[in-house]
Scaffold this active site. Structure first.
Site, PDB file in Angstrom:
ATOM      1  N   GLY A   1       0.786  -1.236  -0.010  1.00  0.00           N
ATOM      2  CA  GLY A   1      -0.181   0.476  -0.526  1.00  0.00           C
ATOM      3  C   GLY A   1       0.692   1.269   0.018  1.00  0.00           C
ATOM      4  O   GLY A   1       1.783   1.380   0.019  1.00  0.00           O
TER       5      GLY A   1
ATOM      6  N   LYS B   1       3.426  12.001  -3.669  1.00  0.00           N
ATOM      7  CA  LYS B   1       4.048  11.343  -2.564  1.00  0.00           C
ATOM      8  C   LYS B   1       5.240  12.759  -1.781  1.00  0.00           C
ATOM      9  O   LYS B   1       5.857  13.204  -2.221  1.00  0.00           O
ATOM     10  CB  LYS B   1       5.180  10.844  -4.066  1.00  0.00           C
ATOM     11  CG  LYS B   1       6.456   9.772  -3.871  1.00  0.00           C
ATOM     12  CD  LYS B   1       7.252   8.922  -5.393  1.00  0.00           C
ATOM     13  CE  LYS B   1       8.250   8.121  -4.389  1.00  0.00           C
ATOM     14  NZ  LYS B   1       8.973   7.870  -5.967  1.00  0.00           N
TER      15      LYS B   1
ATOM     16  N   GLY C   1       7.213   8.367   5.969  1.00  0.00           N
ATOM     17  CA  GLY C   1       5.854   8.460   4.890  1.00  0.00           C
ATOM     18  C   GLY C   1       6.373  10.176   4.057  1.00  0.00           C
ATOM     19  O   GLY C   1       6.011  10.359   3.635  1.00  0.00           O
TER      20      GLY C   1
ATOM     21  N   ARG D   1      -1.512  -1.373 -10.443  1.00  0.00           N
ATOM     22  CA  ARG D   1      -0.464  -2.511 -10.276  1.00  0.00           C
ATOM     23  C   ARG D   1      -0.513  -3.653 -10.407  1.00  0.00           C
ATOM     24  O   ARG D   1      -1.805  -3.806 -10.126  1.00  0.00           O
ATOM     25  CB  ARG D   1       0.597  -1.999  -9.548  1.00  0.00           C
ATOM     26  CG  ARG D   1      -0.058  -1.561  -8.073  1.00  0.00           C
ATOM     27  CD  ARG D   1       1.235  -0.304  -7.120  1.00  0.00           C
ATOM     28  NE  ARG D   1       0.652   0.605  -7.066  1.00  0.00           N
ATOM     29  CZ  ARG D   1       0.968   1.501  -7.527  1.00  0.00           C
ATOM     30  NH1 ARG D   1       2.450   1.199  -6.085  1.00  0.00           N
ATOM     31  NH2 ARG D   1       0.757   2.683  -7.259  1.00  0.00           N
TER      32      ARG D   1
ATOM     33  N   ASP E   1       4.907  -4.959  -7.744  1.00  0.00           N
ATOM     34  CA  ASP E   1       3.607  -2.963  -7.297  1.00  0.00           C
ATOM     35  C   ASP E   1       4.560  -1.877  -7.619  1.00  0.00           C
ATOM     36  O   ASP E   1       3.853  -0.859  -7.719  1.00  0.00           O
ATOM     37  CB  ASP E   1       4.445  -3.123  -5.358  1.00  0.00           C
ATOM     38  CG  ASP E   1       5.322  -3.171  -5.280  1.00  0.00           C
ATOM     39  OD1 ASP E   1       6.432  -4.132  -4.850  1.00  0.00           O
ATOM     40  OD2 ASP E   1       5.687  -1.659  -5.316  1.00  0.00           O
ATOM     41  N   ASN E   2       5.667  -1.886  -9.066  1.00  0.00           N
ATOM     42  CA  ASN E   2       6.061  -1.419  -9.309  1.00  0.00           C
ATOM     43  C   ASN E   2       6.047  -1.594 -11.134  1.00  0.00           C
ATOM     44  O   ASN E   2       6.153  -0.417 -11.986  1.00  0.00           O
ATOM     45  CB  ASN E   2       7.711  -0.652  -9.321  1.00  0.00           C
ATOM     46  CG  ASN E   2       7.451  -0.487  -7.636  1.00  0.00           C
ATOM     47  OD1 ASN E   2       6.557   1.008  -7.663  1.00  0.00           O
ATOM     48  ND2 ASN E   2       8.910  -0.246  -7.081  1.00  0.00           N
TER      49      ASN E   2
ATOM     50  N   ASP F   1       7.543   4.639 -10.389  1.00  0.00           N
ATOM     51  CA  ASP F   1       9.153   4.738  -9.750  1.00  0.00           C
ATOM     52  C   ASP F   1      10.117   4.526 -10.174  1.00  0.00           C
ATOM     53  O   ASP F   1      10.839   3.761 -10.429  1.00  0.00           O
ATOM     54  CB  ASP F   1       8.414   3.384  -8.638  1.00  0.00           C
ATOM     55  CG  ASP F   1       9.365   3.283  -7.194  1.00  0.00           C
ATOM     56  OD1 ASP F   1      10.509   4.377  -7.408  1.00  0.00           O
ATOM     57  OD2 ASP F   1       8.498   3.056  -6.369  1.00  0.00           O
TER      58      ASP F   1
END
EC number: 2.7.7.-
Length: 479
Positions: free
Chosen positions: A87, A110, A123, A180, A253-254, A263
């Site tokens: 996530g 981001k 984060g 993705r 996930d990319n 990414d």
């Protein structure tokens, strides 16, 4: 200008995959760079974006009516190891915007602060890595390679602890979507646990409508979706390879469903030609080396196929057979894209002789550690009778004679071989200056790589390989 129109389509349609969240308020936001052409493409007023409300949007503190910022949930294989819940640990999907061409595009942040997926991280993001993504994603766009794009980088005025205390920043990213392979992995994981395919089917239907609408007309739209994603990724990786781009973190996930590059953490451009080139400081085994990228993408697509098997056929064996057939076609499709691209780079038409010459050139490049980008620039010049640069000496003499005999189209070569790429040493110099508050080198480098095929006077240093002392370059993901 009033606030831009953002919709909350993903948040509304997939509450199971979206956690509503609010960005952290930056103490002293300051716009570092704004992509005005992209803003215009999105129908956003650049002047408004530069103002207080606009900077609020670009940091997630000003939320337009209709928007509902969310952190997206997904799973993924990271360096081959499955993580059941990943996530957006430091990202937020602000919403969707319809651009001036009628395309639906995501606007996300981001580095906007911790979410419930942060997994112990802070984060946050820092100025250097966010400007790196801005620079390299825009360079990729100028090269014609499908990519997410960067709308802005805003310094937050917050200090961020990494190896040292560094200035914080937030990147605003634009994507066809943030779907993705990892999105499907999470949903398929839940489907296996519950036996309910409803969410998986809905997500696949959404992906078809958003990215591969022709699949909807197929006898089995889900098989057609998988084939379309495999085709898009075969083309994408071929384009990476043709310019020497090393993604560096090809986790599932990319890997996008749209076929865009996403990414730009530890990415870099290969200089001396070597299939084993690795830049990422954490890729100790070379899993994501330059030469491994096609095979890794095929592996990632196999993981995607696993998520869709229940939609392919009720008979598991038949479903698996379909998936294997498409996967086995991936490398031939990749090689088709790559071979066509290489023929264009060498200015040649398809023939056995041309294929042999390309193989021989690759061997010479590798054996002599020749700069990949400089070689093709010098080759164009050699086609016009000026042998110099990396072709000086006698290493390529016999090869050049055979190449000229095939009558290469030098003008066509100029249209596909970039003169300027984001050279790693120049990127680092620009980012180092930016961390000190000097954005001039970033602006200059961005201007150069935004027109990679047009030769301009006074830019010789931007076309030159890194100095010898820059060997052993390593990149970091920025988290």
């Amino acid at each position: 200008m009033s606030q831009p129109l953002l919709t909350a389509d993903f948040a509304r349609e997939f509450p199971e995959l979206a956690v509503r969240w609010q960005a952290e308020t930056p103490p002293a936001p300051r716009l570092l760079v704004l992509n005005e052409p992209l803003a215009n493409e999105l129908g956003l007023d650049a002047q408004w974006l530069r103002g207080p409300e606009g900077i609020g949007l670009l940091t997630g503190t000003t939320i337009p009516d209709g928007a509902s910022p969310v952190a997206q949930a997904y799973a993924g294989h990271q360096f081959g190891n499955y993580v059941p819940v990943l996530g957006d640990g430091r990202a937020l999907l602000l919403g969707e915007v319809t651009d001036t061409q009628g395309r639906h595009r995501d606007l996300s942040l981001k580095g906007s602060g911790r979410t419930s997926f942060a997994r112990g991280g802070d984060g946050l993001a820092v100025v250097g890595p966010m400007l790196r993504e801005y620079l390299i994603s825009e360079a990729m766009h100028a090269l014609g390679i499908p990519t997410t794009r960067s709308l802005s980088v805003v310094a937050t005025g917050r200090e961020v602890q990494r190896e040292a205390v560094l200035p914080g920043a937030v990147l605003a990213r634009v994507a066809a979507s943030h779907l993705r392979v990892g999105s499907f992995q999470l949903v398929a994981q839940q489907a296996r646990a519950t036996g309910d395919l409803g969410l998986l089917r809905r997500l696949a239907d959404h992906a078809i409508a958003r990215h591969h609408p022709d699949a909807a007309q197929a006898e089995n739209p889900y098989i057609a979706l998988f084939a379309a994603v495999a085709e898009a990724q075969a083309s994408l990786v071929a384009q990476w390879m043709l310019v020497g781009f090393v993604h560096g973190v090809m986790n599932t996930d990319n890997t996008t469903i749209s076929g865009e590059t996403i990414d730009y953490g530890p990415c870099a451009f290969m200089e001396a030609y070597d299939p084993a080139t690795v830049f990422s400081s954490i890729d100790h085994a070379g899993r994501y080396a330059y030469g491994n990228q096609p095979l890794v993408m095929q592996w990632n697509l196999a993981r995607f196929a696993e998520t869709l098997l229940p939609l392919f056929d009720d008979d598991e064996d038949k479903a698996l057979s379909v998936a294997v057939e498409i996967l086995e076609g991936f490398m031939p499709r990749y090689h088709g894209f790559w071979s066509a691209g290489m023929l264009a780079k060498f200015g040649l038409s398809k023939s056995m002789e041309a294929a042999g010459l390309i193989d021989q050139a690759s061997a010479l490049l590798s054996e002599n550690a020749v700069d990949f980008t400089s070689f093709f620039c010098a080759l164009s010049a050699a086609g016009r009778g000026d042998v110099g640069g990396v072709l000086a000496g006698n290493i390529f003499d016999d090869w050049l004679t055979r190449w000229r005999a095939l009558g290469p189209d030098v003008d066509a070569m100029d249209r596909v071989n970039p003169l300027y790429i984001p050279r790693n040493h120049l990127v680092e110099q620009a980012l180092t200056a930016a961390m000190r508050g000097d954005l001039v080198p970033v602006g200059k480098l961005l201007d150069v790589v935004s027109e990679p095929f047009r030769k301009r006077d006074g830019l010789q240093e931007y076309a030159a390989p890194a100095p010898p002392e820059f060997r052993g370059y390593r990149t970091f993901c920025g988290t």
